[in-house]
Each structure stands twice: as C-alpha cells, then as structure tokens.
Write a protein that holds these residues in place. Sequence first.
Motif, PDB file in Angstrom:
ATOM      1  N   GLY A   1      -6.381  10.468  -3.921  1.00 35.90           N
ATOM      2  CA  GLY A   1      -7.206   9.401  -3.373  1.00 35.90           C
ATOM      3  C   GLY A   1      -6.816   8.005  -3.807  1.00 35.90           C
ATOM      4  N   ALA A   2      -5.641   7.830  -4.362  1.00 33.71           N
ATOM      5  CA  ALA A   2      -5.220   6.491  -4.782  1.00 33.71           C
ATOM      6  C   ALA A   2      -4.799   5.665  -3.578  1.00 33.71           C
ATOM      7  CB  ALA A   2      -4.051   6.598  -5.751  1.00 33.71           C
ATOM      8  N   VAL A   3      -4.862   4.346  -3.672  1.00 34.49           N
ATOM      9  CA  VAL A   3      -4.503   3.477  -2.567  1.00 34.49           C
ATOM     10  C   VAL A   3      -3.364   2.528  -2.961  1.00 34.49           C
ATOM     11  CG1 VAL A   3      -5.458   2.070  -0.727  1.00 34.49           C
ATOM     12  CG2 VAL A   3      -7.002   3.409  -2.229  1.00 34.49           C
ATOM     13  N   SER A   4      -3.464   1.963  -4.154  1.00 33.15           N
ATOM     14  CA  SER A   4      -2.519   0.923  -4.561  1.00 33.15           C
ATOM     15  C   SER A   4      -1.413   1.508  -5.433  1.00 33.15           C
ATOM     16  CB  SER A   4      -3.254  -0.175  -5.333  1.00 33.15           C
ATOM     17  OG  SER A   4      -2.338  -0.957  -6.032  1.00 33.15           O
TER      18      SER A   4
ATOM     19  N   GLU B   1       0.848  -1.197   0.000  1.00 40.34           N
ATOM     20  CA  GLU B   1       0.000   0.000   0.000  1.00 40.34           C
ATOM     21  C   GLU B   1       0.877   1.238   0.000  1.00 40.34           C
ATOM     22  OE1 GLU B   1      -2.686  -0.273   3.212  1.00 40.34           O
ATOM     23  OE2 GLU B   1      -3.848  -1.884   2.248  1.00 40.34           O
ATOM     24  N   LEU B   2       0.288   2.362  -0.320  1.00 36.96           N
ATOM     25  CA  LEU B   2       1.057   3.591  -0.420  1.00 36.96           C
ATOM     26  C   LEU B   2       1.709   3.976   0.897  1.00 36.96           C
ATOM     27  CD1 LEU B   2      -1.073   5.811  -2.796  1.00 36.96           C
ATOM     28  CD2 LEU B   2       1.258   4.979  -3.124  1.00 36.96           C
TER      29      LEU B   2
ATOM     30  N   ILE C   1      -1.757  10.357  -3.095  1.00 43.03           N
ATOM     31  CA  ILE C   1      -2.576  10.272  -1.895  1.00 43.03           C
ATOM     32  C   ILE C   1      -3.651  11.359  -1.918  1.00 43.03           C
ATOM     33  CG2 ILE C   1      -2.571  10.613   0.618  1.00 43.03           C
ATOM     34  CD1 ILE C   1       0.138   9.167   0.622  1.00 43.03           C
TER      35      ILE C   1
END
Lengths: 280, 406
Positions: free
Chosen positions: B332-335, B291-292, B329
């Motif tokens: 809103g990205a996660v992967s 994850e980030l 981030i």
Amino acid sequence: MYRLPIGQLVNGGVQWLLEHYGHAFDVFSGSIAHLVDGFRTGLAWIPWWALILLVIVLAWRSEGWRLALGSAFGLLLIYNLSLWPAFLDTLVLVIIAALVSIVLGVPIGIVAAYSSRFHRIMSPILDFMQTMPSFVYLIPALMFFGLGTVPAVFATVVFAMPPAIRLTNLGIRQVPVDLVEVGEAFGSSPVQLLWKIQLPVAMPTIMAGINQTMMLSLSMVVIAAMIGAGGFGAGVLAGISQMDIGKGFENGLAVVILAMILDRLSQGFIRNTRTADKKK
Amino acid sequence: MSAKIEVKNLVKVFGSQPRKALSMIEKGMSKEQILAETGQTVGVNDVSFTVETGEIFVVMGLSGCGKSTILRCLNRLIEPSSGSVLIDGQDITKLKARELRMVRQNKTAMVFQQFALLPHRTVLHNTVYGLEVQGVPKEQREKRARESLAMVGLNGWENSYPDELSGGMKQRVGLARALTNDPDILLMDEAFSALDPLIREEMQDELLKLQQAMNKTIVFITHDLSEALKIGDRIAFVRDGSLVQVSSPEDIINHPADAYVANFVRGVERSKVLLAKDVMGDTGSITLSDELGKAIQVMEEGGAAGVFVIDRDSRLQGVLTSETVFKAIKAGAVSIRELELIQVSAVSVETKIQEVINIIARSKLPLAVVDNENRLAGSIVHSAVLAALAGKGGEEDVPTTNWTTG
C-alpha cells in the motif's frame, strides 16, 4: 721544358719583404724579445727551490702524490746536474710557444669549425706547417728576426701550433648535435652557445691538442738552439760538437723530464676543472 | 580554450633546391615523384594543426616519418621551407634572430630524447641553463632551479654530474631544466623513449601529475602508441610527413581514419584507453518525488527489472528493483521516499574501462556512471564492456541497459 720559377719567386719575395718591411720586423722582433726576456728574468728571480715547490704543489693537486714525487725527483736531478739556467730557458721557450699557439690556434680552430670553406683553405696550410722541414723557414726567420729567442719561438710555433688548431676544430665539430640544440632551444646567443656549451664540451679534445703542442715544441728545442735560443738544446748541441756523449745525454734526459711533467700536468688539468665545478 | 600554437601548411624540404620541390608540392605531386625528379626529400608535407592552451598534443608516428622535424619547426631548430607557425598569434617563421631568441627564452622549452645534459655541468648548473642565458642573477636562478628539481623529485642530487645518474633521473633533470624556464609551451621530443618500460610509465604518470598542477601546453612526440593514448588529450598521426588523423585517443581507437591507423590501433589494449563514457548507454531514471507508477512505467519502457533513483539535482540515490516496487504496492505504499533503495557504487565518466571491469565483475547490477558534478550520466552493463573490448565499440551499437536481478 719551361721550369716554374718557384725558387726565384720565394727569393724575390723574401728580399722584397726585407727591403720594405725590414724595420717593422725589427720592431716586432724587439718587442717579442723584450717580453721573453722579461719573463725569463722573472722566472730567474724565483729561487730554484721555490719553483720546484710550486711544481710539486701543482702536481699534487692535479694528479696526486705520485706525480708530485716524480716531479720533485726529476727537477732536483736537473738542478743537481747544474742545468737549472738551461731549464729556465727551455721552460720559457715552451711556455711562450704554447701560449702563442693557444692564443692563435684556438680561435683559428673555432673559425675552422664554423666555416667549412675556411677549414678547406686551412688544411693544406697546416700540412705545410707540420711537414715542411724546419730549416727551410729557419733561415728566412733568422733574416727577419735576427739571432736569438724570437726566431726560435717563431719556428717552434709554426711546427707546434697545428695540433691546437686541428683538435680545436675537431672538438667543436664533435659536440653532439643535441647539446647544440639545447643551447639554441633555450635561446642562447651564438657567443653563449660557444662559451657555455661548445668550448666546455670540446675542452678535453682542445686540451689534448694543447698537450700535443707542448710536446712538439719540446721536440724543437735542439733546432731552436741552433739559432741561439739556448736551453737544453744548446747543451745537446755542445755535447754533439764536443763528442761529449754524456753531456748530450744529460741535456736530453732533462728534456724528457720536462716533457713528462708538462704532459702529466696538462692532462690532470681537465680532471681538475671537473672537480672544481663540483666544489663550487 | 584558445589556440596556443597554430601550424599552417608547414612544409620542410631537405636539400639544396627547396623552391623547386615546393612548387611541385603545390602542383600536388607526391613525395616519391619529387625525390625522383629533383633529389629533394620532403620531410614535412603541408601539415596544419592547432594546439589548444593547456592540452597535451601528441604527435605520433614511426621513426623517420617527420614527427621530430615538425617539432623542431615549432621553435625553428629546423627552418621551415614554407608555411607559418603561430605562437600566441605571432608568426615565428618571420622573426629575426634576436626576436626568435626571446621566444625560445620565454615561451618554449624543450626536452630531448637522449636527455642532452651538459656533461661538464652539475645537475644544478644544467638546470639553471635557461635562466643563465637570460641573465637572471645567480641566486635567483639557482633558487628556481632547486624548486623545479624538487618538483621532479631530485632534491639532494644538485651537485651530482649527469654521468652519475640513471636514465630516468637524467630525464628528470631534462624536465626540470625545461620547467625552470617556466615556459608556456613544453616541446618533448620522444622524451621517454630511451627509458626502460617501467621507468617510462613512471615518468608518464609523473608528467600527467605535474601537468595537472602546471597546466602547460605540451607538444609530445612519440612512436609508442600506448604512450600516446595514455598521455595525449589529442593525437596527431603522422605518416611520410603528412598528417593522417588528429583526434582524441578514444576516437583514434574507435574511428581510425584509414587502414594505416587502424592497423596501428589493432594491437592496443583497449581497456587502457576506452573510458566509461565510451561504453555507457542511456539509462532511465526516476526521482525521489515520483510516484511508484512512474517507476513501473520506466522499467517497462526499458524492458528492465530495475531503475536508478536520483534526487532533484540528478544525484544518484540508489537502485529500485521491480521486486521491491511490487512488494511495496501490495503493502500500500505510494511514494518512493518510503522505500528502501539498494545502494550502488558509481564511476566517473572518465574512468578507464580497465577499472570498470574490476567493479562490474563483482556486481550483477548495471554500473551507474556519473559526470563531473556527480550527476547520473548513464550506465554500463556487462555486455557493453565485452563489446567494446572486442572492438565493436562506438556509441551507436552499445547495448542499452538491460536489467537482470536475482
């Protein structure tokens, strides 16, 4: 002062040898004489022009047209001076003496190169052979072998063989260490090392020795003639005794011609073996 | 790898009374003492080493130090005074003449400093020599000789004589002659020392290339350190007949055993010797499935502004900078998979620093280093290269990766 009985010892030794081994010497002398005569007869059987042609071809192949031309001129001159039979006599003497010198001298030289002790023993003997005045051993040679070609060959070999021995020894000792190491590192047997590396690399030096042997044996022709060897030497002797200076000169010139041809031919031989290897 | 050659307590004394000298060596007396008291010269003084199958083992030292004597003891061109030399477990110092010839014919071949070609033989007939003494039929041995001549690039010269060749070509013949025997072991005695510098380098490259195809065990003697460092898998330093140090080229440079070796090594162009693995530092990395948050954590731990991204098999996928991460981030990205990675080049652990410099000079990012299976092994930053070239090399003090971007 006590005088060492060297002279008496030698006299006694010669007498003893003659008494006990006289017959053996006769047999030996007879067989050598037979060999020499056979060789001489064989050469005489070849027509004179064929022999000249043979020499020309050899000269042309080993050294080129100059030597061929020179040889042709020299040999024709000898024929023209009616010295052909004397030429054959001398040629036979020189060839036999050279052959005996090679057959005995090269192996002795090889042993001398391998064994420093043998070399030390050999050195004074060689000095003796080269410097002892030849008349000193000509007389006993006559007593052992009788009159004729055999004592002549003997005297010639004694005088002419040392260069073959010395230069064979020198040639083999001068083979670079790393070439001998090549032979050993690749697992050659001692015989292979000798035949494939030491002798070929030493060959120019050995040939120089054989060349010297031939030259020295030619310088013995007059002395050989004194004990009945015939050839050019006999002509020179006759010229001297008859006060015929011209005759002596003609025979002497013939010796020089033969010497030059043999010298150039034997020198060309080395270069020849090299190109032969290339053509294989 | 297994031991091909084992040399144990090898001693060579030159002189007429080696026994006397040997007992003095056992008592621990020095070469000088022995020479002064007995007049015997100790050429090789209690030398032991092992050469592994398929390696290039360089014996390095100044002229007269005994290195050539050591080599010649291996095939008994020089008879050792004591000690043993085991080739494939067989003690060759105990062999009889005939058995020794078999070993020399089948297992070892030698290349000489002054080429040592037979002047009366053509190139082809020089090359067949080893098989000729073994009694291999003419046709067969000439076929194999032609093959090895082709291998060293001498087709068409078969019928020339040694004196018609240049030095480099002569040594190619020397090499071909040795290879024709198809020996397990090549003994090379200063094989390239007599050649011009350019030709020498060419021959070194050629040897390395051939070695990749042949995988022989090579014992190579030289007095040229750069040659030793270039071709040696391991280097044995010899001084006064004794071994001073046996180790890899990198270790010789980085950890010289004593002042003598250090002095030798001082002038070396380190960039030609040191490899990427010698100067690389540990580097953090994340995988594509992380994850980030993990990315930020790794960057913080390393005090860096970026991180290498690898896949499940540790293969390098690219670089993720902090800038990208923070933007992502915010968006809103996660992967990590969703993000665009910066593509970077990587070098192998075996790359010479010389080449690393070229690459790293054109980039501001640290350089990724991958192992033989293409897995990320570490990374190199500019300062690490400089430190290594300045002679402060050694894994301990290599700076760890410190990211600077932008």
